[in-house]
Design a protein around this motif. Structure first.
Motif, PDB file in Angstrom:
ATOM      1  N   LEU A 377      24.595 -19.377  74.229  1.00  0.00           N
ATOM      2  CA  LEU A 377      25.635 -19.588  75.229  1.00  0.00           C
ATOM      3  C   LEU A 377      26.505 -20.783  74.844  1.00  0.00           C
ATOM      4  N   ALA A 378      25.862 -21.856  74.364  1.00  0.00           N
ATOM      5  CA  ALA A 378      26.612 -23.035  73.934  1.00  0.00           C
ATOM      6  C   ALA A 378      27.426 -22.738  72.675  1.00  0.00           C
ATOM      7  N   THR A 379      26.931 -21.806  71.861  1.00  0.00           N
ATOM      8  CA  THR A 379      27.699 -21.403  70.675  1.00  0.00           C
ATOM      9  C   THR A 379      28.971 -20.678  71.100  1.00  0.00           C
ATOM     10  N   LYS A 380      28.828 -19.747  72.038  1.00  0.00           N
ATOM     11  CA  LYS A 380      29.987 -18.970  72.475  1.00  0.00           C
ATOM     12  C   LYS A 380      30.996 -19.829  73.232  1.00  0.00           C
ATOM     13  N   LEU A 381      30.503 -20.739  74.050  1.00  0.00           N
ATOM     14  CA  LEU A 381      31.411 -21.555  74.859  1.00  0.00           C
ATOM     15  C   LEU A 381      32.014 -22.710  74.079  1.00  0.00           C
ATOM     16  N   TYR A 382      31.188 -23.384  73.278  1.00  0.00           N
ATOM     17  CA  TYR A 382      31.620 -24.650  72.687  1.00  0.00           C
ATOM     18  C   TYR A 382      31.502 -24.705  71.169  1.00  0.00           C
ATOM     19  N   GLY A 383      31.011 -23.635  70.560  1.00  0.00           N
ATOM     20  CA  GLY A 383      30.896 -23.612  69.104  1.00  0.00           C
ATOM     21  C   GLY A 383      29.709 -24.360  68.539  1.00  0.00           C
ATOM     22  N   LEU A 384      28.720 -24.713  69.360  1.00  0.00           N
ATOM     23  CA  LEU A 384      27.570 -25.494  68.892  1.00  0.00           C
ATOM     24  C   LEU A 384      26.559 -24.610  68.172  1.00  0.00           C
ATOM     25  N   THR A 385      25.823 -25.208  67.240  1.00  0.00           N
ATOM     26  CA  THR A 385      24.705 -24.525  66.574  1.00  0.00           C
ATOM     27  C   THR A 385      23.468 -25.410  66.668  1.00  0.00           C
ATOM     28  N   LEU A 632      36.648 -19.692  87.932  1.00  0.00           N
ATOM     29  CA  LEU A 632      37.745 -19.749  86.961  1.00  0.00           C
ATOM     30  C   LEU A 632      37.386 -18.984  85.693  1.00  0.00           C
ATOM     31  N   PHE A 633      36.103 -19.028  85.286  1.00  0.00           N
ATOM     32  CA  PHE A 633      35.656 -18.245  84.129  1.00  0.00           C
ATOM     33  C   PHE A 633      35.666 -16.754  84.451  1.00  0.00           C
ATOM     34  N   ALA A 642      40.004 -21.408  76.063  1.00  0.00           N
ATOM     35  CA  ALA A 642      40.791 -22.453  76.720  1.00  0.00           C
ATOM     36  C   ALA A 642      40.062 -23.016  77.932  1.00  0.00           C
ATOM     37  N   THR A 643      39.421 -22.146  78.705  1.00  0.00           N
ATOM     38  CA  THR A 643      38.702 -22.597  79.898  1.00  0.00           C
ATOM     39  C   THR A 643      37.472 -23.411  79.521  1.00  0.00           C
ATOM     40  N   SER A 644      36.702 -22.928  78.534  1.00  0.00           N
ATOM     41  CA  SER A 644      35.499 -23.659  78.120  1.00  0.00           C
ATOM     42  C   SER A 644      35.869 -24.976  77.439  1.00  0.00           C
ATOM     43  N   ASP A 645      36.955 -24.998  76.680  1.00  0.00           N
ATOM     44  CA  ASP A 645      37.402 -26.253  76.069  1.00  0.00           C
ATOM     45  C   ASP A 645      37.762 -27.272  77.147  1.00  0.00           C
ATOM     46  N   SER A 646      38.411 -26.795  78.213  1.00  0.00           N
ATOM     47  CA  SER A 646      38.783 -27.694  79.307  1.00  0.00           C
ATOM     48  C   SER A 646      37.544 -28.225  80.024  1.00  0.00           C
ATOM     49  N   PHE A 647      36.551 -27.359  80.239  1.00  0.00           N
ATOM     50  CA  PHE A 647      35.311 -27.793  80.892  1.00  0.00           C
ATOM     51  C   PHE A 647      34.588 -28.819  80.027  1.00  0.00           C
ATOM     52  N   ARG A 648      34.553 -28.568  78.731  1.00  0.00           N
ATOM     53  CA  ARG A 648      33.912 -29.519  77.815  1.00  0.00           C
ATOM     54  C   ARG A 648      34.665 -30.850  77.812  1.00  0.00           C
ATOM     55  N   ARG A 649      35.966 -30.781  77.684  1.00  0.00           N
ATOM     56  CA  ARG A 649      36.792 -31.986  77.528  1.00  0.00           C
ATOM     57  C   ARG A 649      36.828 -32.831  78.799  1.00  0.00           C
ATOM     58  N   ASN A 650      36.923 -32.184  79.945  1.00  0.00           N
ATOM     59  CA  ASN A 650      37.132 -32.910  81.196  1.00  0.00           C
ATOM     60  C   ASN A 650      35.861 -33.196  81.983  1.00  0.00           C
ATOM     61  N   MET A 661      35.795 -36.629  91.000  1.00  0.00           N
ATOM     62  CA  MET A 661      36.806 -35.739  91.572  1.00  0.00           C
ATOM     63  C   MET A 661      38.050 -35.693  90.704  1.00  0.00           C
ATOM     64  N   THR A 662      38.382 -36.809  90.073  1.00  0.00           N
ATOM     65  CA  THR A 662      39.499 -36.825  89.134  1.00  0.00           C
ATOM     66  C   THR A 662      39.223 -35.884  87.966  1.00  0.00           C
ATOM     67  N   LEU A 663      38.015 -35.956  87.430  1.00  0.00           N
ATOM     68  CA  LEU A 663      37.643 -35.093  86.306  1.00  0.00           C
ATOM     69  C   LEU A 663      37.645 -33.629  86.726  1.00  0.00           C
ATOM     70  N   TYR A 664      37.077 -33.349  87.906  1.00  0.00           N
ATOM     71  CA  TYR A 664      36.989 -31.955  88.344  1.00  0.00           C
ATOM     72  C   TYR A 664      38.369 -31.357  88.559  1.00  0.00           C
ATOM     73  N   LYS A 665      39.237 -32.088  89.210  1.00  0.00           N
ATOM     74  CA  LYS A 665      40.587 -31.578  89.475  1.00  0.00           C
ATOM     75  C   LYS A 665      41.368 -31.388  88.173  1.00  0.00           C
ATOM     76  N   ARG A 666      41.097 -32.234  87.186  1.00  0.00           N
ATOM     77  CA  ARG A 666      41.775 -32.074  85.898  1.00  0.00           C
ATOM     78  C   ARG A 666      41.354 -30.767  85.240  1.00  0.00           C
ATOM     79  N   PHE A 667      40.072 -30.393  85.410  1.00  0.00           N
ATOM     80  CA  PHE A 667      39.597 -29.115  84.871  1.00  0.00           C
ATOM     81  C   PHE A 667      40.070 -27.949  85.722  1.00  0.00           C
ATOM     82  N   ARG A 668      39.874 -28.044  87.019  1.00  0.00           N
ATOM     83  CA  ARG A 668      40.048 -26.893  87.903  1.00  0.00           C
ATOM     84  C   ARG A 668      41.471 -26.732  88.424  1.00  0.00           C
TER      85      ARG A 668
END
Length: 701
Positions: A377-385, A632-633, A642-650, A661-668
């Motif tokens: 799941l982390a691979t598909k969402l964020y590219g992790l191995t 949102l997903f 784009a959505t998973s990158d935003s969730f990861r970044r924010n 709340m600032t972080l959540y609103k920036r994502f959502r």
């Protein structure tokens, strides 16, 4: 002839670990090393604090705030191993050590927070904060440092300072003792049954009980414990109401009497917290604690709990009426559901409605396949191995360590997995870390080492570890916490990863749980452990169809924990009657008749020995957030980049560097509402869901 004297074993905590990724050298650590290293770490940090206070230079952000943040690295090195081991691989000696050092550590923490010279420097920097041109993370570090000291007694004077010191030490001793009592009593229960007592139990439970008995030298018998997977399966499947009642009374009567009773301890903990809050002019501990939370006030917490109770109670009554009607037909007599009957009859009805049987699904959730799926799941969402690394030492043969790498192949950290119950491990599931992410003074980024610990169904002599959907969900949950730690990208350890407001920390974990009901996710790993056949569409449909089954019961049960927590932490005088107090706290969400001798406060480790005091509501708070976030997903695509990158970044990378709340609103793009949660649980259809953005208070700047 003189015998050669045995050389003392070098303490591995006295230097940086010279291992792969500076991972913990578990085989070199003896119990005696912990206390010795803690004493040394305290001594070193005291000198570091003295250097900050006694310097001739005027206070600045770097020479005071950052210097304080980076102090204590020697102490943290040992504590970051000691406390995870105390939960996952404990013994009597380690527990005795924890009792001895808890007072030392409490005193050390209090000495720092009440250091007048240090507080004066911190306040000087804080008072000129508007002139410092700090970035968001530096500004947050300054604010949290100032607030932490102010809320830990730095502004107290005279007798109040002495009282704060005494109460803090007393509270540390009490919470340590509470947690130890829970673990010690749980390990005393051995319930021996015969073949005549096993009606209804699945083969996996019978095999596990037979194996446990065999390991005790009693073949032909069956040994059951109160370990969570054992207890849960027994209550769900046993056809024997007398045995279900026996198990229930044992499980829910723990720590109420005898050597490991927590009855007086928990009341003392609550009263001590109230007294601490009173020193700061607060009428109760919740008012004090919630100042630094998304909820902000007890009134906002009760508002959420009461709104959810009102929304879910009609559905819960309907659920119970249906279960009792079905049970009455099944038994040929009127049945009123008792507390030890709910799981049994609820499961029977679920099977009848959906032909849903968790045991039927176990073969498709073989642990190794689930690991591939959850990591995937982390691979598909964020590219992790995730690459197993046998060169990293582990603390028990059940544990496995993995290197975690980003999409570009760069090293992100280490994750340890620990899945099975043992006597040395406390019940439940959790994530913690052996090393926090941060940037050192010379600019080196330290990557995190995290561990996820669970108590899953063990393999038997004939079958591998086969999980229930609930256990898969638990794995997803703890893995969400792990990702929060692994993906951290901050300068300061105290703001890294899961170091966020308590009512925000469950968002990444509960967000992950949403994927369990998604066919696109399950199709990637859920295969029969013998045939390799992918999970059939009809079983996936059953998971999805039954995901809302019992949602109202589950919600009211969780609200019960939240109401009880808030009750204990809004007291304004000592509690004399623990049983009566809990009963009253649960009145608005109670679902069963009271059972003599059975309450859960004495085992409620989350609030009495963990970090959730006046904060257990955060699980429901985070459900509002995670359902809203996952919607949102659902709209953009389960693995939309784009959505998973935003969730990861924010969210995942930012830790506590900005207000949640600032972080959540920036994502959502908006504040959360309860709409998505009500829809997900089937309480209301999309057209019925009220728009209630006021349910979660907006950030107060």
């Amino acid at each position: 002839m003189l015998q050669a004297q045995q050389q003392p074993t070098a303490n591995p905590f006295f230097d940086e670990f010279a291992t792969v990724h500076n991972s913990v050298p578990f085989s070199s650590i003896e119990n005696k090393h912990y206390e010795e290293a803690i004493d040394r770490g305290i001594e070193i940090q005291n000198k570091e604090i003295a250097d900050i206070v006694n310097q001739s230079a005027a206070p600045t952000f770097d020479n005071t705030i950052v210097a304080l943040e980076r102090s204590g690295s020697d102490l943290n090195r040992v504590l970051n191993v000691f406390y995870p081991m105390l939960s996952a691989l404990s013994d009597d000696e380690l527990m005795d050590i924890s009792l001895r050092v808890s007072g030392k550590l409490s005193k050390h923490s209090t000495d720092i927070s009440l250091n007048e010279g240090l507080w004066k420097r911190i306040k000087t920097v804080y008072d000129m904060r508007d002139k410092l041109n700090l970035d968001a993370e530096d500004s947050m570090l300054l604010t949290t440092t100032y607030d932490s000291f102010a809320r830990s007694g730095a502004e107290l004077k005279g007798e109040k300072r002495d009282e704060y010191r005494r109460l803090s030490a007393h509270l540390s001793d009490l919470t340590t003792k509470f947690g130890q009592n829970v673990l010690k009593e749980l390990n005393t229960y051995e319930i021996w049954l015969t073949a005549d007592d096993l009606s209804g139990l699945p083969e996996s439970s019978v095999e596990a009980a037979a194996l446990a008995a065999k390991e005790k030298g009693r073949e032909g018998e069956y040994l059951f414990t109160l370990a969570q997977p054992v207890y849960t399966a027994f209550m769900k499947y046993s056809d024997r109401p007398d045995l279900r009642e026996r198990f229930y009374r044992l499980y829910n009567g723990r720590n109420t009497k005898g050597e490991y009773s927590n009855m007086e301890i928990l009341a003392d903990i609550a009263e001590t917290r109230r007294e601490i809050a009173a020193l700061f002019g607060k009428k109760n501990y919740a008012e004090y604690s919630l100042e630094k939370s998304m909820a902000e006030t007890p009134e906002n917490v009760y508002k959420l709990l009461n709104e959810l109770a009102e929304a879910y109670r009609p559905a819960q009554l309907k659920e119970f009426a249906e279960i009792e009607s079905y049970a009455s037909q099944l038994e040929g007599r009127p049945v009123k559901i008792k507390a030890w009957d709910y799981s049994y009859y609820s499961n029977k009805l679920q099977q009848a409605k959906y032909s849903y049987n968790e045991e039927e699904l176990r073969p498709y959730f073989e642990l190794n396949n689930v690991i591939d799926g959850v990591f995937g799941l982390a691979t598909k969402l964020y590219g992790l191995t995730f690459e197993p690394n046998a060169d990293i030492e582990v603390y028990h043969p059940d544990v496995k360590a993995y290197d975690v790498k980003d999409a570009d192949g760069s090293y992100l950290g280490v994750i340890y997995t620990d899945f099975f119950p043992r006597e040395s491990k406390r019940p439940g599931a959790w994530m913690t870390g052996f090393k926090d992410e941060c940037v050192t003074a010379d600019g080196t980024q330290v990557r995190p080492h995290v561990t996820i610990v669970m108590n899953f169904t063990k393999p038997t002599g004939t079958k591998p570890a086969l999980l229930t959907p609930y256990e898969v969900e638990t794995f997803l949950h703890e893995f969400g916490h792990a990702l929060h730690g692994l993906l951290a990208d901050t300068k300061y350890a105290s703001l890294s990863g899961t170091s966020v407001y308590r009512d925000f920390v469950e968002l990444p974990s509960q967000f992950n749980e949403n994927y369990l009901t998604q066919k696109e996710f399950l199709d990637g790993f859920a295969r029969h452990y013998v045939t390799g056949e992918p999970i059939p569409q009809n079983l996936v449909d059953k998971i999805v169809q039954s995901s809302q089954y019992g949602a109202a019961y589950a919600c009211l049960r969780q609200l019960g924990f939240g109401f009880t927590d808030m009750a204990w932490h809004t007291i304004e005088s000592p509690v004399e009657d623990v049983v009566g107090f809990e009963r009253k706290a649960l009145e608005s969400v109670s679902m069963f008749d009271d059972v003599d001798g059975c309450i859960f406060s004495p085992q409620f480790s989350h609030i009495f020995s963990g970090g959730y005091a006046a904060g257990y509501y955060s699980y429901k708070w985070a459900e509002v957030l995670d359902a809203d976030a996952f919607s949102l997903f659902l709209k953009n695509g389960l693995f939309d980049k784009a959505t998973s990158d935003s969730f990861r970044r924010n969210v995942l990378m930012k830790g506590g560097t900005e207000h949640p709340m600032t972080l959540y609103k920036r994502f959502r793009g908006q504040e959360p509402t309860i709409d998505a949660l009500l829809e997900r649980d089937g309480i209301k259809s999309p057209s019925e869901s009220p728009k209630l953005p006021q349910d979660l208070p907006a950030r107060k700047d």
